[in-house]
Design a protein around this motif. Structure first.
Motif: not given
Lengths: 231, 143
Positions: A114-120
């Motif tokens: 689980i991550g955040f932002g454009r690159w996720h």
């Protein structure tokens, strides 16, 4: 708007991270200057600092999904698009580094990350590539990742702080006398503070300075000199 | 007719408004710099007064345009006075920002004080253009 002119010119220059030996202004003095801001600006600044320099003891109690949700809702509460972008960039770097560490720790399933932002989604799609296929457009972060892999977290932290400092510096200079510039200054101050507290050389210099100044204030050094002469 | 009167007083009023804005911006920056520096206070205050010149130009243009307002000269007075006034207003307000930036950088590196004033001086140059050509053109407005 008008108070930003007085506030920004009253703040001391923060030298380049490499050349920083001590903070040019203490937190207490900085907060006294920041009291020129309105209540709304103070609240926004508090939220920005909490996002940029999170309390890791609180974060460790939360699941990844909860952390990302907390970031997203905190970002939504910010008024400035410029600052949202800068903070988002920092959170994206943290996501990327977290993905690298998760994978190095044996995480085989990208769907669990689980991550955040454009690159996720990009990270998930390139999970099994050496640097998630981002070698070309993020060489600095790749360098940080290499330091982490070589078990040199001090160097990784230093490089990360330098990247963030520069990012905030350019943002501050682009936005002249505005709240964005004030917030970037305060965040840069935080980066310098963290950098200095983690730098062993700077800590040694500071320790020597403080010891020297304390010794000069007492007669202890004279006693020592006298004692060595007697011998 | 009313526009003619507005053109007559416009350069003075708009120039003064610009100077108020510009001096306030630069003055606030100077106050901040006073907190942070030990010396050079006089020059910060000096720079913060730079945008006041536009109000003076406005007064001179107003006197140059001063005549009995008639239906023949009202459009000319309005055009010259209001446009010159607007130029003075914008130049003073933006010169204030340039002065604030100059104060901010010369506080960090006092040796670039002179160079940091160049943007403010260039803005002043445009205000002088507006002022001089308003005087030249005003000679052609019927008395």
């Amino acid at each position: 708007m008008s108070q930003y002119y007085t506030l920004l010119t009253s703040l001391p220059h923060l030298p380049v991270l490499d050349k920083s030996r001590q903070l040019p202004i203490s937190r207490l003095a900085l907060e006294r200057r920041l009291s020129m801001l309105s209540e709304t600006d103070c609240a926004q600044l508090g939220a920005i600092e909490a996002l940029y320099f999170p309390d890791y003891s609180v974060l460790s109690d939360l699941a990844d999904r909860e952390v990302v949700q907390a970031w997203q809702s905190a970002l939504l509460s910010l008024e400035s698009d410029v600052l949202k972008e800068r903070i988002g960039y920092q959170l994206e770097i943290r996501t990327l580094l977290a993905a690298l560490r998760y994978r190095d720790a044996g995480g085989k399933n990208p769907d669990q990350f689980i991550g955040f932002g454009r690159w996720h989604s990009f990270i998930k799609n390139h999970w099994f590539e050496s640097f998630f296929g981002m070698d070309e457009f993020q060489p600095q972060i790749q360098k940080i990742a290499r330091y982490l892999k070589e078990n040199r977290p001090g160097h990784a932290d230093k490089l990360l702080d330098q990247m963030l400092w520069q990012d905030l510096f350019y943002c501050e200079k682009q936005h002249g006398f505005s709240f964005s510039a004030v917030a970037c200054y305060v965040l840069r101050w935080g980066v310098v503070s963290r950098y200095l507290s983690a730098d062993p050389d700077a800590a040694l210099i500071k320790f020597d300075d403080v010891t020297h100044s304390l010794l000069m204030k007492t007669t202890f050094i004279d006693d020592l000199n006298q004692e060595s002469l007697n011998r | 007719m009313m526009l003619g009167w507005a053109g007559l007083y416009g350069p003075m009023a708009l120039g003064a408004i610009g100077s108020i804005i510009g001096c306030a911006i630069a003055g606030q920056a100077a106050c901040g710099a006073l907190l942070e520096t030990e010396t050079g206070h006089g020059r910060y205050i000096g720079i913060s007064a730079m945008p006041s010149s536009q109000a003076i130009y406005g007064i001179v243009v107003m006197f140059a345009l001063n005549r009995t307002v008639t239906p023949d000269n009202a459009p000319g007075l309005a055009a010259i006075g209001l446009l010159c006034g607007l130029a003075l207003l914008f130049s003073a307000a933006h010169q204030g920002r340039a002065c604030a930036a100059a104060i901010n950088v010369s506080k960090i590196r006092p040796e670039i004080f002179g160079m940091s004033l160049a943007p403010a001086a260039i803005v002043e140059g445009f205000a002088v253009f507006a002022f001089i050509f308003a005087l030249v053109i005003s000679a052609g407005v019927p008395a």
